[in-house]
Design an enzyme around this catalytic site. Structure first.
Site, PDB file in Angstrom:
ATOM      1  N   GLU A 182      -1.723  -1.397  -0.557  1.00 21.57           N
ATOM      2  CA  GLU A 182      -1.589   0.058  -0.452  1.00 21.57           C
ATOM      3  C   GLU A 182      -2.979   0.663  -0.311  1.00 21.57           C
ATOM      4  O   GLU A 182      -3.767   0.645  -1.247  1.00 21.57           O
ATOM      5  CB  GLU A 182      -0.887   0.606  -1.701  1.00 21.57           C
ATOM      6  CG  GLU A 182      -0.845   2.128  -1.730  1.00 21.57           C
ATOM      7  CD  GLU A 182      -0.351   2.701  -3.066  1.00 21.57           C
ATOM      8  OE1 GLU A 182       0.284   1.968  -3.859  1.00 21.57           O
ATOM      9  OE2 GLU A 182      -0.621   3.890  -3.312  1.00 21.57           O
ATOM     10  N   ARG A 186      -7.364   8.563  -0.405  1.00 18.54           N
ATOM     11  CA  ARG A 186      -8.206   9.279  -1.375  1.00 18.54           C
ATOM     12  C   ARG A 186      -9.636   9.398  -0.904  1.00 18.54           C
ATOM     13  O   ARG A 186     -10.468   9.985  -1.594  1.00 18.54           O
ATOM     14  CB  ARG A 186      -8.209   8.539  -2.710  1.00 18.54           C
ATOM     15  CG  ARG A 186      -6.884   8.593  -3.366  1.00 18.54           C
ATOM     16  CD  ARG A 186      -6.886   7.926  -4.705  1.00 18.54           C
ATOM     17  NE  ARG A 186      -5.506   7.618  -5.027  1.00 18.54           N
ATOM     18  CZ  ARG A 186      -5.108   6.983  -6.097  1.00 18.54           C
ATOM     19  NH1 ARG A 186      -5.987   6.577  -6.981  1.00 18.54           N
ATOM     20  NH2 ARG A 186      -3.844   6.751  -6.293  1.00 18.54           N
ATOM     21  N   THR A 203      -0.838   7.502  -1.814  1.00 19.52           N
ATOM     22  CA  THR A 203      -1.305   8.866  -2.074  1.00 19.52           C
ATOM     23  C   THR A 203      -0.906   9.798  -0.924  1.00 19.52           C
ATOM     24  O   THR A 203      -1.682  10.646  -0.477  1.00 19.52           O
ATOM     25  CB  THR A 203      -2.827   8.919  -2.357  1.00 19.52           C
ATOM     26  OG1 THR A 203      -3.195   7.816  -3.213  1.00 19.52           O
ATOM     27  CG2 THR A 203      -3.204  10.197  -3.096  1.00 19.52           C
ATOM     28  N   LYS A 234       8.574   4.817  -6.760  1.00 18.20           N
ATOM     29  CA  LYS A 234       7.417   4.488  -7.597  1.00 18.20           C
ATOM     30  C   LYS A 234       7.604   5.205  -8.932  1.00 18.20           C
ATOM     31  O   LYS A 234       7.909   6.404  -8.950  1.00 18.20           O
ATOM     32  CB  LYS A 234       6.148   4.984  -6.890  1.00 18.20           C
ATOM     33  CG  LYS A 234       4.877   4.921  -7.708  1.00 18.20           C
ATOM     34  CD  LYS A 234       3.661   5.196  -6.827  1.00 18.20           C
ATOM     35  CE  LYS A 234       2.395   5.338  -7.660  1.00 18.20           C
ATOM     36  NZ  LYS A 234       1.176   5.251  -6.837  1.00 18.20           N
TER      37      LYS A 234
HETATM   38  C1  3PG Z   1      -1.965   4.979  -8.399  1.00 21.29           C
HETATM   39  O1  3PG Z   1      -2.209   5.908  -7.676  1.00 21.29           O
HETATM   40  O2  3PG Z   1      -0.995   4.264  -8.175  1.00 21.29           O
HETATM   41  C2  3PG Z   1      -2.801   4.783  -9.626  1.00 21.29           C
HETATM   42  O3  3PG Z   1      -4.056   5.341  -9.499  1.00 21.29           O
HETATM   43  C3  3PG Z   1      -2.899   3.384 -10.052  1.00 21.29           C
HETATM   44  O4  3PG Z   1      -2.974   3.403 -11.412  1.00 21.29           O
HETATM   45  P1  3PG Z   1      -3.941   2.411 -12.173  1.00 21.29           P
HETATM   46  O5  3PG Z   1      -5.338   2.733 -11.691  1.00 21.29           O
HETATM   47  O6  3PG Z   1      -3.735   2.707 -13.639  1.00 21.29           O
HETATM   48  O7  3PG Z   1      -3.546   1.008 -11.806  1.00 21.29           O
END
Ligand code: 3PG
Length: 214
Positions: free
Chosen positions: A45, A49, A73, A133
């Site tokens: 993924e 960002r 995102t 999700k």
């Molecule tokens: C996401 O967007 O899925 C999260 O930032 C991931 O979460 P984590 O950094 O706690 O794994």
């Protein structure tokens, strides 16, 4: 499940873990993806960002054919269209606005909206998304919260993300309604910045080994 969500489940299920990538420098994209693939992690993924996210996803698709690339995102219909335009295999969002759900339902891209509550899950289900999700997973009540959602929503399937790492991934994956887990632990920012590709491969290998039945 709709055909699109079946496609998503068929990608996520065998993968078990999905790294959430934040790529700051375009030149890191290909070596990072190669390091993940070398560690047995193929479904990636790439999050929207950073300014280089879209070129980075394109570079991985061109340079690392073993990788299965999606965009994360995705916050609105415009982001979804950008992901679709470059031919990624799936999209993921941390949430689900009515505008985004409508656009995703009309799009051919396999897509997982993000949910943290029963009402959000109901909105996603109403638009045909029953693989979602669960975000932020640990912070929203962890496995107990997921078990509670399983009661009223027996058909929902989840990709929990947020606060998941080597220590707890296996526990989440043992839940019958969990298809895969996502997270950034497989590709820590410090390792990307220092170009420690062997270190990232090692994290992936350790994680994949830890998921095997004892
Ligand atoms: C996401 O967007 O899925 C999260 O930032 C991931 O979460 P984590 O950094 O706690 O794994």
């Amino acid at each position: 499940m709709t055909a699109k969500q079946e496609t998503l489940a068929a990608l996520f299920g065998p993968a078990q873990v999905i790294p959430v990538l934040t790529i700051e420098r375009l030149e890191d994209a290909v070596p990072l993806a190669k390091a993940l693939v070398a560690g047995g992690v193929r479904v990636l993924e790439v999050t929207l960002r950073t300014p280089v996210a879209i070129p980075a996803a394109k570079a991985i698709m061109a340079g690392v054919p073993e990788a299965i690339v999606g965009i994360g995102t995705i916050l609105n219909a415009g982001n979804l269209a950008r992901a679709e335009a470059i031919g990624v295999k799936f999209g993921i969002s941390p949430g689900a606005t009515p505008e985004l759900l409508k656009a995703a339902a009309a799009s051919g891209l396999p897509f997982a909206p993000g949910i943290a509550t029963a009402s959000e899950l109901m909105q996603a289900l109403a638009h045909g998304f029953n693989l979602v999700k669960f975000f932020p997973a640990e912070q929203s009540g962890g496995i107990n919260a997921l078990r509670a959602l399983a009661g009223p929503f027996p058909d929902a399937r989840f990709c929990p993300t947020g606060g998941i790492g080597e220590a707890n991934a296996k526990g989440w994956l043992s839940e019958p309604n969990v298809v895969a887990v996502g997270g950034s632990w497989l590709c820590p920012a410090a390792e990307i910045r220092s170009g420690n590709w062997a270190g990232i491969t090692a994290i992936c290998q350790r994680t994949m080994k830890s998921l095997k039945p004892a």
